[in-house]
Scaffold this motif. Structure first.
Motif, PDB file in Angstrom:
ATOM      1  N   MET A  35     -50.575 -42.738 104.477  1.00 50.24           N
ATOM      2  CA  MET A  35     -49.184 -42.321 104.583  1.00 50.24           C
ATOM      3  C   MET A  35     -48.655 -41.922 103.199  1.00 50.24           C
ATOM      4  SD  MET A  35     -48.082 -42.496 107.729  1.00 50.24           S
ATOM      5  CE  MET A  35     -46.315 -42.677 107.607  1.00 50.24           C
ATOM      6  N   PRO A  36     -47.870 -40.850 103.118  1.00 50.52           N
ATOM      7  CA  PRO A  36     -47.352 -40.438 101.833  1.00 50.52           C
ATOM      8  C   PRO A  36     -46.270 -41.379 101.347  1.00 50.52           C
ATOM      9  CG  PRO A  36     -46.453 -39.064 103.573  1.00 50.52           C
ATOM     10  CD  PRO A  36     -47.486 -39.932 104.202  1.00 50.52           C
ATOM     11  N   THR A  37     -46.049 -41.434 100.023  1.00 57.29           N
ATOM     12  CA  THR A  37     -44.971 -42.237  99.476  1.00 57.29           C
ATOM     13  C   THR A  37     -43.619 -41.615  99.766  1.00 57.29           C
ATOM     14  OG1 THR A  37     -45.208 -41.082  97.371  1.00 57.29           O
ATOM     15  CG2 THR A  37     -46.456 -43.120  97.652  1.00 57.29           C
ATOM     16  N   ALA A  38     -43.573 -40.339 100.058  1.00 51.85           N
ATOM     17  CA  ALA A  38     -42.349 -39.650 100.464  1.00 51.85           C
ATOM     18  C   ALA A  38     -42.732 -38.632 101.519  1.00 51.85           C
ATOM     19  CB  ALA A  38     -41.703 -38.962  99.263  1.00 51.85           C
ATOM     20  N   SER A  39     -41.770 -38.283 102.371  1.00 48.84           N
ATOM     21  CA  SER A  39     -42.072 -37.307 103.407  1.00 48.84           C
ATOM     22  C   SER A  39     -41.085 -36.163 103.332  1.00 48.84           C
ATOM     23  CB  SER A  39     -42.014 -37.950 104.802  1.00 48.84           C
ATOM     24  OG  SER A  39     -40.716 -38.412 105.076  1.00 48.84           O
ATOM     25  N   ALA A  40     -41.553 -35.002 103.743  1.00 50.06           N
ATOM     26  CA  ALA A  40     -40.711 -33.814 103.767  1.00 50.06           C
ATOM     27  C   ALA A  40     -40.301 -33.520 105.194  1.00 50.06           C
ATOM     28  CB  ALA A  40     -41.471 -32.630 103.179  1.00 50.06           C
ATOM     29  N   THR A  41     -39.141 -32.880 105.345  1.00 46.97           N
ATOM     30  CA  THR A  41     -38.733 -32.352 106.637  1.00 46.97           C
ATOM     31  C   THR A  41     -39.102 -30.880 106.666  1.00 46.97           C
ATOM     32  OG1 THR A  41     -36.897 -33.912 106.840  1.00 46.97           O
ATOM     33  CG2 THR A  41     -36.826 -31.946 108.222  1.00 46.97           C
ATOM     34  N   VAL A  42     -40.010 -30.518 107.561  1.00 45.45           N
ATOM     35  CA  VAL A  42     -40.554 -29.156 107.595  1.00 45.45           C
ATOM     36  C   VAL A  42     -40.251 -28.533 108.942  1.00 45.45           C
ATOM     37  CG1 VAL A  42     -42.630 -27.743 107.370  1.00 45.45           C
ATOM     38  CG2 VAL A  42     -42.409 -29.839 106.028  1.00 45.45           C
ATOM     39  N   GLU A  43     -39.725 -27.321 108.903  1.00 42.83           N
ATOM     40  CA  GLU A  43     -39.498 -26.550 110.121  1.00 42.83           C
ATOM     41  C   GLU A  43     -40.643 -25.560 110.291  1.00 42.83           C
ATOM     42  OE1 GLU A  43     -35.578 -24.716 111.904  1.00 42.83           O
ATOM     43  OE2 GLU A  43     -36.388 -23.371 110.365  1.00 42.83           O
ATOM     44  N   HIS A  59     -47.599 -31.319 101.197  1.00 45.20           N
ATOM     45  CA  HIS A  59     -47.807 -32.753 101.013  1.00 45.20           C
ATOM     46  C   HIS A  59     -47.733 -33.125  99.532  1.00 45.20           C
ATOM     47  CE1 HIS A  59     -49.381 -36.782 101.621  1.00 45.20           C
ATOM     48  NE2 HIS A  59     -50.300 -36.535 100.702  1.00 45.20           N
ATOM     49  N   ALA A  60     -48.349 -32.310  98.687  1.00 42.75           N
ATOM     50  CA  ALA A  60     -48.319 -32.592  97.252  1.00 42.75           C
ATOM     51  C   ALA A  60     -46.899 -32.529  96.706  1.00 42.75           C
ATOM     52  CB  ALA A  60     -49.223 -31.607  96.512  1.00 42.75           C
ATOM     53  N   MET A  61     -46.109 -31.560  97.155  1.00 36.45           N
ATOM     54  CA  MET A  61     -44.729 -31.446  96.696  1.00 36.45           C
ATOM     55  C   MET A  61     -43.888 -32.623  97.169  1.00 36.45           C
ATOM     56  SD  MET A  61     -43.877 -27.377  96.884  1.00 36.45           S
ATOM     57  CE  MET A  61     -45.204 -26.658  97.819  1.00 36.45           C
ATOM     58  N   ALA A  62     -44.134 -33.058  98.397  1.00 35.88           N
ATOM     59  CA  ALA A  62     -43.370 -34.189  98.929  1.00 35.88           C
ATOM     60  C   ALA A  62     -43.675 -35.478  98.187  1.00 35.88           C
ATOM     61  CB  ALA A  62     -43.671 -34.368 100.416  1.00 35.88           C
ATOM     62  N   THR A  63     -44.838 -35.546  97.569  1.00 35.50           N
ATOM     63  CA  THR A  63     -45.211 -36.766  96.857  1.00 35.50           C
ATOM     64  C   THR A  63     -45.051 -36.628  95.351  1.00 35.50           C
ATOM     65  OG1 THR A  63     -47.522 -36.022  96.959  1.00 35.50           O
ATOM     66  CG2 THR A  63     -46.789 -37.561  98.646  1.00 35.50           C
ATOM     67  N   GLY A  64     -44.260 -35.624  94.915  1.00 32.95           N
ATOM     68  CA  GLY A  64     -43.855 -35.571  93.518  1.00 32.95           C
ATOM     69  C   GLY A  64     -44.368 -34.423  92.692  1.00 32.95           C
ATOM     70  N   ALA A  65     -45.284 -33.622  93.180  1.00 35.15           N
ATOM     71  CA  ALA A  65     -45.788 -32.496  92.387  1.00 35.15           C
ATOM     72  C   ALA A  65     -44.716 -31.408  92.292  1.00 35.15           C
ATOM     73  CB  ALA A  65     -47.053 -31.926  93.020  1.00 35.15           C
ATOM     74  N   PRO A  66     -44.631 -30.704  91.163  1.00 33.04           N
ATOM     75  CA  PRO A  66     -43.597 -29.669  90.993  1.00 33.04           C
ATOM     76  C   PRO A  66     -43.815 -28.478  91.925  1.00 33.04           C
ATOM     77  CG  PRO A  66     -45.130 -29.662  89.145  1.00 33.04           C
ATOM     78  CD  PRO A  66     -45.457 -30.868  89.967  1.00 33.04           C
TER      79      PRO A  66
END
Length: 330
Positions: A1-9, A267-274
Motif C-alpha cells: 500500500m502506498p504511503t499516500a494515495s492519489a484521486t485519479v479520474e 504512483h511515484a508522484m503520489a508517494t512524493g516524487a516531483p
C-alpha cells in the motif's frame, strides 16, 4: 500500500484507460471512471502471443471472450523477384475489442465497485486516451478496411500479408467464414470501397475471398505521437499518446505499455516524487519508442515500394527523427 494515495479520474473506457485504472487500484489509489460505457460496434483486434501474455500478466486472468485462434502468419513483403515470402508459426487471437473492454470493465467493477461512484473532491489527475491537438504525425497514409466472406476451403487459421505496387494488404480470418481485409495506401482515398476492390483484384489475396468487401472505410493510420503526453494533472495513454503503423502488429501491446508506465508514474508522484521530472520522463520514454518505430518504418517501406507515391511517407519518417531529439518543430 502506498504511503499516500492519489484521486485519479479515468476519462474513457478503452483498453489502456481500464488497464491503468486496474493497476492504480491495485496500489491503493482512489479511482473513478467517467464515461465507463465501452464504444459500440465491433472492433476486430489481432493479438499476437506476446500481447496475449502481457494482457494475462496485467489482469491476472484469461481476458479473451469469443476469440478466433490463428496458428500461422504468411508474409510476402515486396514485389516481383525481390519479394520475400515466409509462412511462420505465429499463434494469435482475433477478438472484438469492444467486447474485450466490456469484459474487463465488468471485472474491474466487480472487484472495485466504488470506481463507478462519485469520489468527493476534484481529481488530482486525469488519465485519458482522448488526445487533444498537438501531435507529430509521420506521413499521411490511410488504412482501408472492410469485411468479406472467405472462399470455400480457404485457410481460416492463417493471417496473410502481401504487397502490390501501391499498397500492402492484410487478410485476417475472423472465424465463421468471415475475414477482415485491410490495405495501407500512401494517402487519403475518396472512394475507399472501390479502391480496396481494385487493390484486392491485383493481389495474391483475391482467390482467398468470395468477393471484395461491399463497404470499406478509410482511416488515418500514419504513426503519431502527442508532443506533451504528460503534464501536471493529465496523462495521455493509448492511441491518444502514441500510435504505431498497423504494419508493426504491436499497437495493442504499446497501448498497454503506456498504461503501465502511466500507473507507475502516478504512483511515484503520489508517494512524493516531483511531478515535473516524472512528466518529462514519461514523455521521453514515449519519444524514444516512437523514434525507434519510425526508424523501423523507414527501413521496411523502401524494401517493398519503389513507387514515387510512397516517397513522401518514407521521407516523413526520416524527417521526424530530429523533432524527437528536441531540435524544434518543422
Amino acid at each position: 500500500m502506498p504511503t499516500a494515495s492519489a484521486t485519479v479520474e479515468i476519462a474513457g473506457s478503452g483498453l489502456a484507460e481500464l488497464t491503468c485504472a486496474w493497476l492504480l487500484l491495485a496500489r491503493g489509489h482512489r479511482v473513478r471512471l467517467r464515461s465507463p460505457e465501452p464504444a459500440a460496434g465491433p472492433r476486430p483486434l489481432l493479438l499476437n502471443e506476446l500481447t496475449l501474455d502481457l494482457l494475462h500478466s496485467l489482469w491476472g486472468c484469461e481476458p479473451l471472450v469469443d476469440c478466433h485462434r490463428l496458428t500461422h502468419r504468411q508474409v510476402c513483403w515486396g514485389s516481383g523477384d525481390d519479394a520475400i515470402g515466409q509462412r511462420l508459426p505465429q499463434p494469435a487471437a482475433v477478438v472484438d475489442g469492444a467486447r474485450l473492454t466490456e469484459h474487463l470493465l465488468g471485472r474491474l467493477a466487480a472487484r472495485h465497485p466504488d470506481v463507478l461512484s462519485e469520489t468527493p473532491g476534484p481529481p488530482r489527475w486525469t488519465v485519458t486516451a482522448a488526445g487533444s491537438s498537438g501531435h507529430w504525425t509521420a506521413g499521411r497514409r490511410h488504412l482501408l478496411a472492410g469485411e468479406a466472406l472467405l472462399a470455400p476451403g480457404a485457410d481460416e487459421a492463417t493471417a496473410r500479408l502481401v504487397c502490390t505496387e501501391l499498397a500492402w494488404l492484410h487478410l485476417t480470418p475472423l472465424g465463421g467464414g468471415r475475414a477482415l481485409l485491410q490495405a495501407m495506401i500512401p494517402g487519403p482515398a475518396a472512394r475507399p470501397t472501390e479502391l480496396l476492390e481494385r487493390l484486392l483484384a491485383g493481389s495474391a489475396l483475391a482467390p482467398a475471398l468470395r468477393h471484395a468487401p461491399q463497404t470499406a472505410v478509410a482511416i488515418p493510420a500514419a504513426p503519431r505521437l502527442h508532443r506533451t503526453p504528460a503534464v501536471p494533472g493529465r496523462i495521455l495513454v493509448g492511441a491518444g499518446a502514441i500510435r504505431y503503423d498497423p504494419l508493426s502488429g504491436t499497437g495493442t501491446a504499446q497501448a498497454l505499455r503506456t498504461a503501465v508506465l502511466a500507473a507507475a508514474s502516478l504512483h511515484a508522484m503520489a508517494t512524493g516524487a516531483p511531478q515535473g521530472p516524472l512528466c518529462t520522463y514519461y514523455t521521453s520514454r514515449l519519444r524514444t519508442a516512437f523514434h525507434a518505430h519510425l526508424a523501423t518504418c523507414a527501413r521496411l517501406y523502401p524494401q517493398a515500394f519503389a513507387s514515387p507515391a510512397w516517397q513522401h511517407e518514407m521521407d516523413a519518417c526520416r524527417r521526424r527523427a530530429p523533432l524527437l531529439r528536441g531540435d524544434g518543430d518543422r
